[in-house]
Write a protein that holds these residues in place. Structure first.
Motif, short mmCIF file in Angstrom:
data_model
loop_
_atom_site.label_atom_id
_atom_site.label_comp_id
_atom_site.label_asym_id
_atom_site.label_seq_id
_atom_site.Cartn_x
_atom_site.Cartn_y
_atom_site.Cartn_z
N GLY A 246 0.79 -1.23 0.00
CA GLY A 246 0.00 0.00 0.00
C GLY A 246 0.82 1.28 0.00
N TRP A 247 2.08 1.19 -0.37
CA TRP A 247 2.93 2.36 -0.50
C TRP A 247 3.27 2.55 -1.98
CZ3 TRP A 247 5.99 4.96 3.60
CH2 TRP A 247 5.53 4.65 4.89
N ARG A 248 3.91 3.68 -2.29
CA ARG A 248 4.29 3.96 -3.67
C ARG A 248 5.73 4.41 -3.72
NH1 ARG A 248 3.83 8.36 -7.33
NH2 ARG A 248 2.91 9.71 -5.73
N VAL A 249 6.45 3.97 -4.74
CA VAL A 249 7.81 4.45 -4.98
C VAL A 249 7.72 5.75 -5.77
CG1 VAL A 249 10.01 3.98 -6.11
CG2 VAL A 249 8.83 2.16 -4.88
N VAL A 250 8.18 6.83 -5.18
CA VAL A 250 8.17 8.14 -5.84
C VAL A 250 9.32 8.23 -6.84
CG1 VAL A 250 8.31 10.63 -5.47
CG2 VAL A 250 7.11 9.18 -3.80
N GLU A 251 10.47 7.78 -6.42
CA GLU A 251 11.62 7.71 -7.32
C GLU A 251 12.56 6.62 -6.81
OE1 GLU A 251 14.89 10.72 -6.66
OE2 GLU A 251 13.20 11.86 -5.86
N ALA A 252 13.30 6.03 -7.73
CA ALA A 252 14.25 4.98 -7.33
C ALA A 252 15.39 4.94 -8.33
CB ALA A 252 13.56 3.62 -7.27
N LYS A 253 16.57 4.70 -7.82
CA LYS A 253 17.72 4.46 -8.68
C LYS A 253 18.59 3.41 -8.01
CE LYS A 253 20.22 8.47 -6.84
NZ LYS A 253 20.92 9.71 -7.21
N VAL A 267 23.81 -5.01 -5.37
CA VAL A 267 23.38 -3.68 -5.78
C VAL A 267 22.61 -3.04 -4.64
CG1 VAL A 267 23.24 -4.45 -8.18
CG2 VAL A 267 21.17 -4.37 -6.79
N VAL A 268 22.49 -1.73 -4.70
CA VAL A 268 21.65 -1.02 -3.74
C VAL A 268 20.62 -0.21 -4.50
CG1 VAL A 268 23.31 0.91 -3.60
CG2 VAL A 268 21.59 0.61 -1.79
N VAL A 269 19.41 -0.26 -4.03
CA VAL A 269 18.33 0.56 -4.57
C VAL A 269 18.06 1.67 -3.55
CG1 VAL A 269 15.93 0.65 -5.31
CG2 VAL A 269 17.33 -1.37 -5.81
N ASP A 270 18.24 2.92 -3.97
CA ASP A 270 17.89 4.09 -3.16
C ASP A 270 16.51 4.54 -3.62
OD1 ASP A 270 20.51 4.08 -2.08
OD2 ASP A 270 21.25 5.32 -3.72
N ALA A 271 15.53 4.43 -2.75
CA ALA A 271 14.15 4.71 -3.15
C ALA A 271 13.48 5.69 -2.19
CB ALA A 271 13.34 3.42 -3.20
N VAL A 272 12.83 6.70 -2.75
CA VAL A 272 11.92 7.55 -1.99
C VAL A 272 10.55 6.93 -2.08
CG1 VAL A 272 10.91 9.84 -1.72
CG2 VAL A 272 13.28 9.60 -2.53
N VAL A 273 9.93 6.66 -0.93
CA VAL A 273 8.63 6.01 -0.91
C VAL A 273 7.62 6.85 -0.14
CG1 VAL A 273 9.66 3.70 -1.11
CG2 VAL A 273 9.18 4.66 1.15
N ARG A 274 6.35 6.63 -0.45
CA ARG A 274 5.27 7.38 0.21
C ARG A 274 4.09 6.46 0.41
NH1 ARG A 274 3.13 12.25 -3.25
NH2 ARG A 274 1.89 10.61 -4.22
N ARG A 275 3.45 6.61 1.57
CA ARG A 275 2.25 5.83 1.84
C ARG A 275 1.09 6.37 1.02
NH1 ARG A 275 1.74 6.69 6.99
NH2 ARG A 275 2.74 4.81 7.80
N ASP A 276 0.42 5.51 0.29
CA ASP A 276 -0.75 5.93 -0.49
C ASP A 276 -1.92 6.20 0.43
OD1 ASP A 276 0.36 6.01 -2.98
OD2 ASP A 276 -0.37 4.04 -3.62
N GLY A 277 -2.73 7.14 0.05
CA GLY A 277 -3.93 7.41 0.82
C GLY A 277 -3.72 8.32 1.98
#
Length: 277
Positions: A246-253, A267-277
């Motif tokens: 129930g979250w969303r990835v805003v950006e990831a690299k 590898v490492v994934v750097d992700a900005v995430v946000r809870r939907d709703g």
């Protein structure tokens, strides 16, 4: 003496941790124990700061993710040392905790991403290298530093004192899923997950630790084939786990951290995430 090909193969598989050298045994290449003892003796001769040489005959594994089946090759027969990185000092024991200098760049890279005043949760902290370097190089308000290995936890406490970051880094012993659930829900701006074996399975707990929006640093192992998009694949794996909860990835690299085996990358994934709703 060893031929050039054998010597080059072995040199790539040596980690120097404080005054201890660890040689990771090649999977193939016709290298014998006698070859390895020759290399160990040469290391002691050419590198005066190295006092002990060990062979890691098996992979990192087990519940506490430590080097298994260490064999003493030359020098002092001890496994404890002081490892230095980016101006910090760490007491370590290579038979009880996992540490590698091959993550040195990554420790500093992540520390430089941390903004003043952030709260950071490190879910798999080991002896505290990521946590302490963040405390020294950035200005976080708090770093919660969790590990399930009692030996790593004991050394982490000593390292926090040694580097004088007691006011910032809080050591915590136990499974990070339980600790987040009981004590750290909704506290973090950034969560570190530097344990590829568990990172994807623990993403739900990492999200629980975030305030509602923040950073995840997810370390994964991915198969490598030229042109097959291994970094994109890593981002998709993280995105799928985040969205399933129930979250969303805003950006990831993603970026390659190091090679860990034939056609296998960390590898490492750097992700900005946000809870939907």
């Amino acid at each position: 003496m060893l031929g050039r090909d054998k010597a080059a193969l072995l040199w790539k598989r040596i980690d120097i941790i404080g005054d201890i050298a660890v040689i990771k045994k090649p999977i193939h290449g016709g290298v014998s124990i006698e070859d390895l003892r020759l290399v160990a003796g040469e290391l002691l001769r050419r590198l005066p700061h190295v006092r002990s040489v060990w062979l890691a005959t098996g992979p990192v594994g087990g519940l506490f993710k430590v080097r298994r089946d260490l064999l003493h090759l030359a020098g002092e027969k001890r496994t404890s040392t002081v490892y230095r990185e980016h101006g910090a000092e760490f007491l370590v024991d290579i038979s009880k905790v996992f540490i590698t200098p091959r993550l040195s760049f990554e420790h500093l890279r992540v520390a430089r991403l941390v903004k003043p005043g952030e709260t950071v949760v490190n879910m798999f902290a080991g002896v505290g290298v990521f946590s302490i370097i963040i405390a020294l190089k950035s200005r976080p308000s708090k770093v919660y530093s969790i590990d399930i290995n009692p030996d790593a936890y004991r050394l982490m406490i000593e390292n926090i004192r040694l580097n004088r970051v007691e006011d910032v880094v809080e050591p915590m012993l136990g499974d990070s899923a339980r600790i987040v659930s009981e004590s750290l829900r909704g506290v973090a701006d950034r969560v570190l997950m530097p344990l590829p074996d568990l990172a994807l399975d623990y993403i739900g707990h990492a999200l629980d630790a975030l305030r509602g929006r923040g950073w995840l640093h997810v370390y994964l192992h991915v198969d490598y084939e030229r042109g097959k998009g291994h970094l994109r694949r890593a981002c998709k794996l993280v995105e799928a786990e985040v969205e399933r909860r129930g979250w969303r990835v805003v950006e990831a690299k993603a970026r390659v951290v190091r090679s860990v085996g034939p056609k296998l990358l960390q590898v490492v994934v750097d992700a900005v995430v946000r809870r939907d709703g």
